[in-house]
Motif scaffolding. Structure first.
Motif, PDB file in Angstrom:
ATOM      1  N   ARG A  93       0.865  -1.184   0.000  1.00 14.83           N
ATOM      2  CA  ARG A  93       0.000   0.000   0.000  1.00 14.83           C
ATOM      3  C   ARG A  93       0.894   1.223   0.000  1.00 14.83           C
ATOM      4  O   ARG A  93       1.900   1.226   0.713  1.00 14.83           O
ATOM      5  N   GLN A 101       0.407   8.640   4.866  1.00 12.69           N
ATOM      6  CA  GLN A 101       0.638   7.296   5.428  1.00 12.69           C
ATOM      7  C   GLN A 101      -0.442   7.019   6.480  1.00 12.69           C
ATOM      8  O   GLN A 101      -0.338   7.449   7.624  1.00 12.69           O
ATOM      9  N   SER A 102      -1.460   6.282   6.086  1.00 15.60           N
ATOM     10  CA  SER A 102      -2.639   6.149   6.950  1.00 15.60           C
ATOM     11  C   SER A 102      -2.458   5.071   8.019  1.00 15.60           C
ATOM     12  O   SER A 102      -1.669   4.125   7.858  1.00 15.60           O
ATOM     13  N   ASP A 103      -3.210   5.217   9.098  1.00 15.70           N
ATOM     14  CA  ASP A 103      -3.211   4.205  10.156  1.00 15.70           C
ATOM     15  C   ASP A 103      -3.771   2.887   9.638  1.00 15.70           C
ATOM     16  O   ASP A 103      -3.320   1.813  10.037  1.00 15.70           O
ATOM     17  N   ASP A 104      -4.737   2.988   8.739  1.00 20.15           N
ATOM     18  CA  ASP A 104      -5.323   1.778   8.170  1.00 20.15           C
ATOM     19  C   ASP A 104      -4.255   0.977   7.414  1.00 20.15           C
ATOM     20  O   ASP A 104      -4.150  -0.250   7.550  1.00 20.15           O
ATOM     21  N   ASP A 105      -3.441   1.688   6.638  1.00 21.57           N
ATOM     22  CA  ASP A 105      -2.383   1.010   5.899  1.00 21.57           C
ATOM     23  C   ASP A 105      -1.324   0.453   6.859  1.00 21.57           C
ATOM     24  O   ASP A 105      -0.788  -0.636   6.648  1.00 21.57           O
ATOM     25  N   TRP A 106      -1.020   1.221   7.921  1.00 17.66           N
ATOM     26  CA  TRP A 106      -0.045   0.723   8.896  1.00 17.66           C
ATOM     27  C   TRP A 106      -0.551  -0.558   9.557  1.00 17.66           C
ATOM     28  O   TRP A 106       0.204  -1.518   9.756  1.00 17.66           O
ATOM     29  N   ASP A 107      -1.849  -0.597   9.866  1.00 18.67           N
ATOM     30  CA  ASP A 107      -2.441  -1.806  10.459  1.00 18.67           C
ATOM     31  C   ASP A 107      -2.315  -2.997   9.510  1.00 18.67           C
ATOM     32  O   ASP A 107      -2.084  -4.127   9.939  1.00 18.67           O
ATOM     33  N   PHE A 108      -2.482  -2.717   8.218  1.00 18.29           N
ATOM     34  CA  PHE A 108      -2.330  -3.769   7.201  1.00 18.29           C
ATOM     35  C   PHE A 108      -0.908  -4.356   7.257  1.00 18.29           C
ATOM     36  O   PHE A 108      -0.716  -5.584   7.270  1.00 18.29           O
ATOM     37  N   ARG A 111      -0.226  -6.329  10.429  1.00 22.54           N
ATOM     38  CA  ARG A 111      -0.819  -7.676  10.373  1.00 22.54           C
ATOM     39  C   ARG A 111       0.142  -8.642   9.665  1.00 22.54           C
ATOM     40  O   ARG A 111       0.366  -9.764  10.109  1.00 22.54           O
ATOM     41  N   ASN A 152       5.280   3.810   5.219  1.00 18.60           N
ATOM     42  CA  ASN A 152       4.703   2.699   5.994  1.00 18.60           C
ATOM     43  C   ASN A 152       5.304   1.369   5.553  1.00 18.60           C
ATOM     44  O   ASN A 152       5.721   0.549   6.383  1.00 18.60           O
TER      45      ASN A 152
END
Ligand SMILES: NC(=O)c1ccc[n+]([C@@H]2O[C@H](COP(=O)([O-])OP(=O)(O)OC[C@H]3O[C@@H](n4cnc5c(N)ncnc54)[C@H](OP(=O)(O)O)[C@@H]3O)[C@@H](O)[C@H]2O)c1
Length: 230
Positions: A93, A101-108, A111, A152
């Motif tokens: 991403r 650099q989004s938190d959603d992408d960092w969570d991805f 994981r 990220n």
């Protein structure tokens, strides 16, 4: 193939349904290894099994430690301890800028990193117990040349790259004559999947000390040489 160089070896491919996963599974089975292919999508694992006959498959969310522990129990009961772990769970991403650099992408990415932590923690003792334990991981050139638009991604790959070299330090202590953890470094895997499969197989013919902790550039043009040993 029972008479290949990896006859008698059991290798788990974590994240096996991408083009590189299929190529690695094919190279391993061609060399005589028994392969356990893992992913989260049953249909993708079925397709892999059709294209690489003989591969055993398991559906498992490797980001879930409990699921990985259960996977290990199943594999041990069915086939014994593993000799190799090839970790291929990644994904991409962007984001375009540091602010993007989004938190959603960092969570991805977190994981994906957890799949590496979980599988190495759960199967570490297998790699130490094996007469020839090997861990292989595919890192990115972005670790050494990060960009703002993919911060990220680069940071997460750097964490994973470092984790694998920490595993290597443990193996140097716990299995110095038998075990090794190796990082392959690549910009893009397109066109290099079969080459990756061959290089993973070659890890078993290299002395552990030569490949443990090594960061090996993966390029089509020249034979691979370790770039850094700890
Ligand atoms: N592609 C490139 O150009 C490139 C460049 C540099 C480095 N790399 C690295 O090379 C490695 C392989 O990359 P790739 O592009 O071939 O593969 P990828 O697209 O990252 O493949 C992901 C694989 O992991 C599985 N997976 C994802 N989440 C999972 C989970 N939670 N539990 C279990 N399996 C999971 C996927 O199957 P399911 O969807 O079925 O779960 C799939 O088989 C990665 O580490 C990647 O970062 C790739």
């Amino acid at each position: 193939m029972s008479g290949g160089s990896l006859a008698g070896r059991l290798v788990l491919v974590a994240g096996a349904t991408s083009a590189s996963g299929a190529a690695v599974a094919r190279a391993l089975t061609s060399a005589g290894a028994a392969v356990v292919a893992v992913g989260t999508r049953p249909d993708a694992l079925e397709a892999l099994q059709a294209s690489v006959p003989g591969v055993a498959t398991h559906v498992c969310d490797l980001s879930d430690l409990g699921a990985v522990t259960a996977l290990a129990s199943d594999v041990h009961a069915a086939a014994g301890r593993i000799d190799g772990l090839v970790h291929l769970v990644g994904g991409w991403r962007g984001g375009g800028s540091i602010a993007g650099q989004s938190d959603d992408d960092w969570d991805f990415f977190d994981r994906a990193f957890r799949t590496l932590r979980n599988t190495t923690r759960v199967f570490y003792d297998d790699l130490v117990a094996s007469p020839a334990g090997r861990l292989a991981f595919v890192s990115s050139t972005a670790v050494d040349s990060p960009t703002a638009g993919a911060a990220n991604y680069a940071a997460a790959k750097a964490a994973a790259d470092t984790w694998v070299r920490a595993v290597a330090q443990g193996l140097r202590k716990d299995g110095p004559d038998s075990a090794a953890a190796t990082v392959f470094v690549v910009g893009a895997l397109t066109g290099l999947q079969a080459h990756l499969g061959d290089e993973v197989v070659r890890l078993w013919s290299a002395p552990p000390a030569d490949v443990n902790g090594a960061r090996v550039p993966l390029t089509a043009a020249e034979p691979l040489e370790p770039r850094m040993n700890q």
